[in-house]
Every structure is written in structure tokens, then in C-alpha cells.
Design an enzyme around this catalytic site. Structure first.
Site, mmCIF file in Angstrom:
data_model
loop_
_atom_site.group_PDB
_atom_site.id
_atom_site.type_symbol
_atom_site.label_atom_id
_atom_site.label_comp_id
_atom_site.label_asym_id
_atom_site.label_seq_id
_atom_site.Cartn_x
_atom_site.Cartn_y
_atom_site.Cartn_z
ATOM 1 N N ASP A 1 0.869 -1.172 0.000
ATOM 2 C CA ASP A 1 0.000 0.000 0.000
ATOM 3 C C ASP A 1 0.909 1.225 0.000
ATOM 4 O OD1 ASP A 1 -2.324 1.609 0.232
ATOM 5 O OD2 ASP A 1 -2.070 1.694 2.403
ATOM 6 N N GLU B 1 -1.247 -1.353 -4.950
ATOM 7 C CA GLU B 1 -2.459 -0.564 -5.153
ATOM 8 C C GLU B 1 -2.236 0.464 -6.250
ATOM 9 O OE1 GLU B 1 -4.948 2.658 -2.640
ATOM 10 O OE2 GLU B 1 -4.710 0.705 -1.661
ATOM 11 N N ASP C 1 -2.845 1.073 7.064
ATOM 12 C CA ASP C 1 -2.011 0.777 5.893
ATOM 13 C C ASP C 1 -1.583 -0.696 5.878
ATOM 14 O OD1 ASP C 1 -1.120 3.876 5.136
ATOM 15 O OD2 ASP C 1 -1.329 3.498 7.274
#
Length: 170
Positions: free
Chosen positions: A7, A69, A143
């Protein structure tokens, strides 16, 4: 197989590594954490620190596949998307340098796969990840949960697309 979810962030970059071996019904969590970058440092210094720290994580965890991501760009936050693009570039470079196959998913795709809702709140993703991984508490900061969710999404999609993929990688 080991799946490493990332992430991206310029202050906190979450990572989550899961392992799904033949004969296992569900994947197991290997490790989750965050790479903390100093907000007071220049962008170049933070990117260098991200590269250094992520290389160490990849070396230690030895994943077979990386899931990152994708950036969501909103017209009112174009600058944020551009800055996040720098972090993603470093992450993709680290994976590419190691020859890792890389999958990319939007946050909406991952949230839908993990919670059933594409616009789930962070707390819902945290709770869903904790439940699916059998954790006694939610991953924190969010996260970490996001990174584990990315890894889960990538692993499950790969298993669904190629059921024999749990033992080999193309």
C-alpha cells in the site's frame, strides 16, 4: 506461494505478506508492517529510504508475486496522485529489479473483494482482514490492513483464474 501486498505512501507504506501452500484451504499471514518515512525529509530522501527499506523487506520475505495498489486520481487531488506516483514508481522498480510478477488493483476492487463493498471504510477493511486471517486484533495502522487485503485479493484472484497456481508461478 508468497504474495506481497504493498500500500504505497510517502509517510507510511504498508506491506503484508501471505503464504498459500498446496493443501491449505486459506492463506496464512507471514508478516505485516509499515515502512515509516520521515515527513520532514525531502521527497528524494523519502524515496531513497523507501527503496532501501522495501528492498530489505523483499529480500527477507522472498515473495513470488507482488500486488500494488493503483493510484486513484481525483481532479481536486491531482498533486497528491502525482506525489503518490513517485512512491509507486519506486515500489514497481523494486519488484521489477527482482523479476517479480506484479499485479495492480484499485482500492475499490480490493475493498469489494475483501469486504463485499467497494466503498468500505478503513475500519471495515481492518475488521475484515482480521477476521479472514484469524487475527486477535485488527492490523494497525490501516495501511497494514490495506496491504494484507491487497495480498489476499491477489492470491485469491490468482487461485480462481488458475487453480494450479498455488504451487507454480508462470
Amino acid at each position: 506461494m508468497r504474495y506481497l501486498g504493498i500500500d504505497p505512501g510517502l509517510h507510511l507504506t504498508g506491506y503484508g505478506c501471505i503464504e498459500w501452500l498446496p493443501g491449505m484451504d486459506e492463506p496464512a499471514l507471514v508478516e505485516g508492517g509499515v515502512l515509516r518515512l520521515n515527513r520532514k525529509e525531502s521527497l528524494a530522501s523519502r524515496l531513497a529510504a523507501l527503496e532501501h527499506d522495501l528492498e530489505a523487506v523483499i529480500k527477507e520475505l522472498n515473495p513470488d508475486l507482488m500486488i500494488v495498489e493503483q493510484i486513484f486520481s481525483h481532479v481536486h487531488r491531482a498533486r497528491t496522485a502525482i506525489l503518490m506516483g513517485h512512491a509507486r514508481g519506486v515500489i514497481l522498480l523494486c519488484g521489477g529489479r527482482r523479476g517479480l510478477p506484479i499485479q495492480e488493483y484499485t482500492a475499490t476492487e480490493v475493498k469489494k473483494a475483501i469486504t463485499g463493498r467497494g466503498h468500505a471504510r478503513k475500519s471495515q477493511v481492518q475488521a475484515s482482514v482480521a477476521a479472514q486471517m484469524g487475527l486477535s486484533h485488527v492490523p494497525d495502522p490501516p495501511d497494514v490492513a490495506d496491504a494484507i487485503a491487497l495480498a489476499l485479493c491477489g492470491a485469491r484472484r490468482r487461485a480462481h483464474e488458475a487453480p494450479d497456481s498455488l504451487s507454480t508461478i508462470s
